[in-house]
Write a protein that holds these residues in place. Structure first.
Motif, PDB file in Angstrom:
ATOM      1  N   ASN A 287       0.834  -1.207   0.000  1.00  0.00           N
ATOM      2  CA  ASN A 287       0.000   0.000   0.000  1.00  0.00           C
ATOM      3  C   ASN A 287       0.867   1.255   0.000  1.00  0.00           C
ATOM      4  O   ASN A 287       0.533   2.256  -0.642  1.00  0.00           O
ATOM      5  N   TYR A 288       1.972   1.207   0.722  1.00  0.00           N
ATOM      6  CA  TYR A 288       2.924   2.324   0.676  1.00  0.00           C
ATOM      7  C   TYR A 288       3.460   2.516  -0.742  1.00  0.00           C
ATOM      8  O   TYR A 288       3.545   3.637  -1.252  1.00  0.00           O
ATOM      9  N   ILE A 289       3.825   1.398  -1.373  1.00  0.00           N
ATOM     10  CA  ILE A 289       4.392   1.477  -2.728  1.00  0.00           C
ATOM     11  C   ILE A 289       3.380   2.082  -3.701  1.00  0.00           C
ATOM     12  O   ILE A 289       3.731   2.899  -4.562  1.00  0.00           O
ATOM     13  N   GLY A 295      -0.025   7.982  -5.815  1.00  0.00           N
ATOM     14  CA  GLY A 295      -0.857   8.601  -4.791  1.00  0.00           C
ATOM     15  C   GLY A 295      -0.903  10.107  -4.898  1.00  0.00           C
ATOM     16  O   GLY A 295      -0.317  10.829  -4.087  1.00  0.00           O
ATOM     17  N   GLY A 296      -1.591  10.602  -5.903  1.00  0.00           N
ATOM     18  CA  GLY A 296      -1.719  12.044  -6.076  1.00  0.00           C
ATOM     19  C   GLY A 296      -0.812  12.594  -7.161  1.00  0.00           C
ATOM     20  O   GLY A 296       0.022  11.893  -7.743  1.00  0.00           O
ATOM     21  N   LYS A 297      -0.947  13.889  -7.430  1.00  0.00           N
ATOM     22  CA  LYS A 297      -0.225  14.515  -8.542  1.00  0.00           C
ATOM     23  C   LYS A 297       1.258  14.677  -8.292  1.00  0.00           C
ATOM     24  O   LYS A 297       2.025  14.912  -9.236  1.00  0.00           O
ATOM     25  N   SER A 298       1.681  14.550  -7.055  1.00  0.00           N
ATOM     26  CA  SER A 298       3.118  14.632  -6.771  1.00  0.00           C
ATOM     27  C   SER A 298       3.776  13.254  -6.756  1.00  0.00           C
ATOM     28  O   SER A 298       4.984  13.150  -6.524  1.00  0.00           O
ATOM     29  N   VAL A 315      -2.461   7.312 -14.829  1.00  0.00           N
ATOM     30  CA  VAL A 315      -1.697   6.172 -14.346  1.00  0.00           C
ATOM     31  C   VAL A 315      -2.381   5.627 -13.094  1.00  0.00           C
ATOM     32  O   VAL A 315      -3.118   6.347 -12.410  1.00  0.00           O
ATOM     33  N   LEU A 316      -2.137   4.365 -12.808  1.00  0.00           N
ATOM     34  CA  LEU A 316      -2.737   3.756 -11.617  1.00  0.00           C
ATOM     35  C   LEU A 316      -1.804   2.704 -11.054  1.00  0.00           C
ATOM     36  O   LEU A 316      -1.027   2.075 -11.772  1.00  0.00           O
ATOM     37  N   LYS A 366       6.263  11.497   4.712  1.00  0.00           N
ATOM     38  CA  LYS A 366       5.029  11.879   4.027  1.00  0.00           C
ATOM     39  C   LYS A 366       4.067  10.688   3.972  1.00  0.00           C
ATOM     40  O   LYS A 366       2.857  10.838   4.194  1.00  0.00           O
ATOM     41  N   LEU A 367       4.603   9.515   3.682  1.00  0.00           N
ATOM     42  CA  LEU A 367       3.775   8.306   3.644  1.00  0.00           C
ATOM     43  C   LEU A 367       3.136   8.050   5.007  1.00  0.00           C
ATOM     44  O   LEU A 367       1.936   7.760   5.104  1.00  0.00           O
ATOM     45  N   LYS A 368       3.923   8.144   6.043  1.00  0.00           N
ATOM     46  CA  LYS A 368       3.403   7.877   7.383  1.00  0.00           C
ATOM     47  C   LYS A 368       2.313   8.880   7.754  1.00  0.00           C
ATOM     48  O   LYS A 368       1.307   8.511   8.372  1.00  0.00           O
ATOM     49  N   ASN A 369       2.511  10.127   7.359  1.00  0.00           N
ATOM     50  CA  ASN A 369       1.486  11.138   7.633  1.00  0.00           C
ATOM     51  C   ASN A 369       0.191  10.836   6.883  1.00  0.00           C
ATOM     52  O   ASN A 369      -0.911  10.966   7.438  1.00  0.00           O
ATOM     53  N   GLN A 370       0.323  10.445   5.622  1.00  0.00           N
ATOM     54  CA  GLN A 370      -0.861  10.146   4.816  1.00  0.00           C
ATOM     55  C   GLN A 370      -1.644   8.976   5.390  1.00  0.00           C
ATOM     56  O   GLN A 370      -2.881   9.020   5.470  1.00  0.00           O
TER      57      GLN A 370
END
Length: 445
Positions: A287-289, A295-298, A315-316, A366-370
């Motif tokens: 899920n992190y990957i 995961g978003g435009k960035s 993309v997905l 950033k991942l952990k925050n999300q």
């Protein structure tokens, strides 16, 4: 009555420094094997009653695909004490709402009522479990309903074979029943006899194969008494069945396939991998990957392929973990005349970076925050809490994951991400799927 109690209070969410209310709950078993989970939250006069049965599409007999999903519909037909076709009328007349859904692994029913209608919700679910009416009229009616749903949601849905995995899982799974679709075959349903539907109900819709969750504005002691009154005497029609564990052989070379869709104009290049089931820690890492890649435009793939190089319209990348196995799907829609080879090359480059380069500290934080934010949001509604409690108990074997999953995500390291990418996202372990408009088939001919 066999009881185990768990009570959890306010806690600090590990090292993120953000307070979040943990979910308190109590769970126990009735003598007939029904597992009960209670969550009390008196902040709003709303209650959810929900029952999850451990029966999904993977449990269906060969030649009878679609039974689990069909029963999701059939068991709204009526019971000995609820007139045929009146289920939804009763719910709405009492200010409530209800729904149900089916996956490969389970079937889930729930009602949301004003809390003064808690007893009504419990009575209705006990009626569904105790003595539903399964007759030919109901079977014929719901057969047409399911056919229409298949036409709308699968057959006529753009990219439906990807969304519902009907054009994916049949290549990834050779032995496991995950290869079959949840909605099943209409030919199988048409061929089934009434006795088979009755037998299916007796085999799977038993207290010893279910979990009851009551969440919201409740008095625990009064709720326990009502549960005992309505569910305690329900018998099991059969012994609790034991599943045979089905092990897939490893994928050792690329699977090349083409699927056609009459509902699309823009093709899709998909890369699909078989991955671990939802209980495995690596499924969380995947899920992190997914978030890193799309995961978003960035995210890496979006910024590279959509914004910078302008070779893709979209993309997905997402992980779909189920009880026994999961799938990981990546894909891109080409812009203009960009070839699938170009899209594949660009996606592979980003996978290889994850396999060979550690992500930055900033990216990991950033991942952990999300995911901390997603965790808090997932427990923000009574309905969502009820679903999570049932799913974590039945499919993951730990009800308290509703509070502990954030710890799993926060424990993931940069090295974990690299290891999981190297383990599961390899070129020789995947399906390479060209997903094309139906018109492309005519062009080939």
């Amino acid at each position: 009555m066999r009881k185990n109690y768990f009570l959890f209070t306010l806690a600090l969410l590990l090292n993120l420094g953000v307070f979040a209310q943990q979910v308190s709950f109590e769970e126990y078993d009735l003598d007939n094997g029904l597992h009960v989970i209670l969550h009390q939250d008196n902040s709003a006069p709303v209650v959810t009653t929900a029952v999850m049965y451990h029966i999904g599409a993977k449990d269906e007999a060969k030649g009878r695909s679609g039974f689990a999903h069909f029963f999701e519909h059939l068991l709204f037909e009526g019971t000995e004490n609820i007139e045929r076709g009146k289920w939804f009328d009763i719910v709405s007349a009492n200010g409530g709402s209800n729904n149900a859904n089916t996956t490969q692994d389970r079937t889930y029913y729930y009602e949301v009522f004003p809390s003064n209608s808690l007893e009504l919700g419990l009575w209705m679910e006990s009626e569904r479990m105790l003595h539903p009416i399964i007759n030919q009229i109901g079977v014929d009616t719901q057969n047409e309903v399911v056919k229409e749903e298949k036409r709308q949601r699968v057959d006529n849905a753009p990219y439906g074979k990807i969304i519902y995995r009907t054009g994916v899982n049949k290549y990834i799974f050779k032995k496991h029943p995950y290869k079959n679709s949840v909605i099943g075959s209409m030919e199988d349903l048409d061929a089934a006899k009434l006795s088979e539907f009755i037998d299916f109900n007796h085999k799977y819709y038993n207290p010893n194969n279910a979990v009851l969750v009551v969440a919201g504005d409740i008095d625990v002691d009064k709720t326990k008494k009502m549960i005992q009154d309505y569910f305690g005497s329900i018998p099991n029609h059969s012994e609790k069945f034991v599943r045979t564990k089905i092990i897939e052989d490893p994928i050792t070379e690329p699977i090349i396939a083409t699927e056609y869709d009459s509902n699309i104009q823009i093709p899709l290049k998909a890369l699909v991998y078989r991955t671990p089931g939802m209980k495995e820690r690596d499924s969380y890492v995947l899920n992190y990957i997914s978030t890193i890649l799309t995961g978003g435009k960035s995210s890496r793939l979006y910024k590279k392929m959509v914004d910078d190089k302008k070779i893709a319209l979209q993309v997905l990348a997402f992980a779909d973990a189920q009880e026994d196995y999961g799938t990981y799907i990546m894909g891109a829609l080409p812009l203009g005349d960009v070839t699938f080879e170009v899209l594949t090359k660009e996606m592979d480059e980003e996978i290889e970076k994850l396999q060979n380069e550690l992500i930055s500290d900033k990216e990991l934080q950033k991942l952990k925050n999300q995911f901390e934010n997603q965790f808090v949001n997932s427990n923000s509604s009574i309905q969502g809490i009820a679903n999570s409690l049932a799913r974590n108990y039945m499919l993951k074997g730990d009800t308290n994951l509703i509070n502990k999953e954030i710890e799993i995500y926060q424990s993931i390291t940069k090295e974990d991400i690299m290891r999981v990418a190297k383990t599961y996202l390899n070129k020789n372990q995947r399906l390479e799927l060209d997903y094309l408009p139906e018109s492309a088939k005519k062009d080939v001919k």
